[in-house]
Design an enzyme around this catalytic site. Sequence first.
Site, mmCIF file in Angstrom:
data_model
loop_
_atom_site.group_PDB
_atom_site.id
_atom_site.type_symbol
_atom_site.label_atom_id
_atom_site.label_comp_id
_atom_site.label_asym_id
_atom_site.label_seq_id
_atom_site.Cartn_x
_atom_site.Cartn_y
_atom_site.Cartn_z
ATOM 1 N N GLU A 94 -36.768 -14.132 31.453
ATOM 2 C CA GLU A 94 -37.341 -14.413 32.776
ATOM 3 C C GLU A 94 -38.593 -13.590 33.031
ATOM 4 O O GLU A 94 -39.543 -14.079 33.623
ATOM 5 C CB GLU A 94 -36.302 -14.149 33.868
ATOM 6 C CG GLU A 94 -35.246 -15.234 33.884
ATOM 7 C CD GLU A 94 -34.197 -15.048 34.950
ATOM 8 O OE1 GLU A 94 -34.277 -14.067 35.718
ATOM 9 O OE2 GLU A 94 -33.291 -15.890 34.991
ATOM 10 N N HIS A 99 -38.865 -6.434 26.942
ATOM 11 C CA HIS A 99 -37.898 -5.429 27.406
ATOM 12 C C HIS A 99 -36.611 -5.542 26.614
ATOM 13 O O HIS A 99 -36.190 -6.636 26.249
ATOM 14 C CB HIS A 99 -37.614 -5.561 28.909
ATOM 15 C CG HIS A 99 -37.244 -6.936 29.343
ATOM 16 N ND1 HIS A 99 -38.166 -7.955 29.508
ATOM 17 C CD2 HIS A 99 -36.046 -7.496 29.638
ATOM 18 C CE1 HIS A 99 -37.557 -9.058 29.890
ATOM 19 N NE2 HIS A 99 -36.261 -8.808 29.964
ATOM 20 N N HIS A 101 -32.617 -4.705 26.982
ATOM 21 C CA HIS A 101 -31.566 -4.356 27.934
ATOM 22 C C HIS A 101 -30.585 -3.420 27.233
ATOM 23 O O HIS A 101 -30.117 -3.727 26.131
ATOM 24 C CB HIS A 101 -30.760 -5.596 28.334
ATOM 25 C CG HIS A 101 -31.525 -6.645 29.077
ATOM 26 N ND1 HIS A 101 -31.465 -6.769 30.442
ATOM 27 C CD2 HIS A 101 -32.345 -7.638 28.652
ATOM 28 C CE1 HIS A 101 -32.210 -7.811 30.826
ATOM 29 N NE2 HIS A 101 -32.757 -8.344 29.752
HETATM 30 P P1 AMP Z 1 -34.687 -11.172 31.246
HETATM 31 O O1 AMP Z 1 -33.859 -12.283 31.845
HETATM 32 O O2 AMP Z 1 -34.191 -10.735 29.895
HETATM 33 O O3 AMP Z 1 -36.147 -11.496 31.276
HETATM 34 O O4 AMP Z 1 -34.419 -9.906 32.167
HETATM 35 C C1 AMP Z 1 -35.254 -9.502 33.210
HETATM 36 C C2 AMP Z 1 -34.542 -8.383 33.925
HETATM 37 O O5 AMP Z 1 -35.475 -7.693 34.723
HETATM 38 C C3 AMP Z 1 -33.413 -8.857 34.849
HETATM 39 O O6 AMP Z 1 -32.185 -8.247 34.435
HETATM 40 C C4 AMP Z 1 -33.867 -8.374 36.226
HETATM 41 O O7 AMP Z 1 -32.801 -7.919 37.013
HETATM 42 C C5 AMP Z 1 -34.818 -7.250 35.882
HETATM 43 N N1 AMP Z 1 -35.840 -6.973 36.876
HETATM 44 C C6 AMP Z 1 -36.695 -7.849 37.443
HETATM 45 N N2 AMP Z 1 -37.530 -7.213 38.297
HETATM 46 C C7 AMP Z 1 -37.202 -5.899 38.250
HETATM 47 C C8 AMP Z 1 -37.696 -4.729 38.909
HETATM 48 N N3 AMP Z 1 -38.703 -4.797 39.786
HETATM 49 N N4 AMP Z 1 -37.111 -3.554 38.623
HETATM 50 C C9 AMP Z 1 -36.102 -3.479 37.751
HETATM 51 N N5 AMP Z 1 -35.588 -4.546 37.088
HETATM 52 C C10 AMP Z 1 -36.130 -5.739 37.344
#
Ligand code: AMP
Length: 139
Positions: A94, A99, A101
């Site tokens: 998303e 990143h 996790h």
């Molecule tokens: P992905 O679906 O692998 O792209 O994960 C994106 C992650 O970023 C999700 O787990 C969101 O909760 C996290 N996320 C989005 N915006 C922020 C933010 N401002 N601070 C911390 N985490 C975020």
Amino acid sequence: MDECIFCKIASHSIPAYVVSENDEVMAFADINPATKGHILVIPKSHATNLFDIEEASFIKVLSLAKRIARVMPEVLGCSGINLFHSAGKIAWQEVMHFHLHIVPRYRREELQRPFVSTPANKTELKEIALRLSRKLSNK
Ligand code: AMP
Ligand code: ZN
């Protein structure tokens, strides 16, 4: 990348709960944690995902992820971790800034496995292994 939310976190233009950072990498708390203590590790320099991140940058991200994972059992009381990366919208990515996790695990039932494994077709396995192997030897 002006509009990238993780670039903004990396440059401290927007706040985050920072766990660790240096000039190249940063770790901060996921704002929607899958489990208690869910942390994201990013390179400060923008890359979209595993397809385009520089190898040196990827190694620095991995190294910080390993350091964080090692202290999680003592600090958080978890018994395991899942390391997770999505590359591409089709793979649930998303935020289009690389990143990793780090998801601490406390109980088996707290999360669902993201895939169901099925017994392999051995001919297909052989063919896929051969095609990838040939491509790698040409690079
Ligand atoms: P992905 O679906 O692998 O792209 O994960 C994106 C992650 O970023 C999700 O787990 C969101 O909760 C996290 N996320 C989005 N915006 C922020 C933010 N401002 N601070 C911390 N985490 C975020
Ligand atoms: Zn970015």
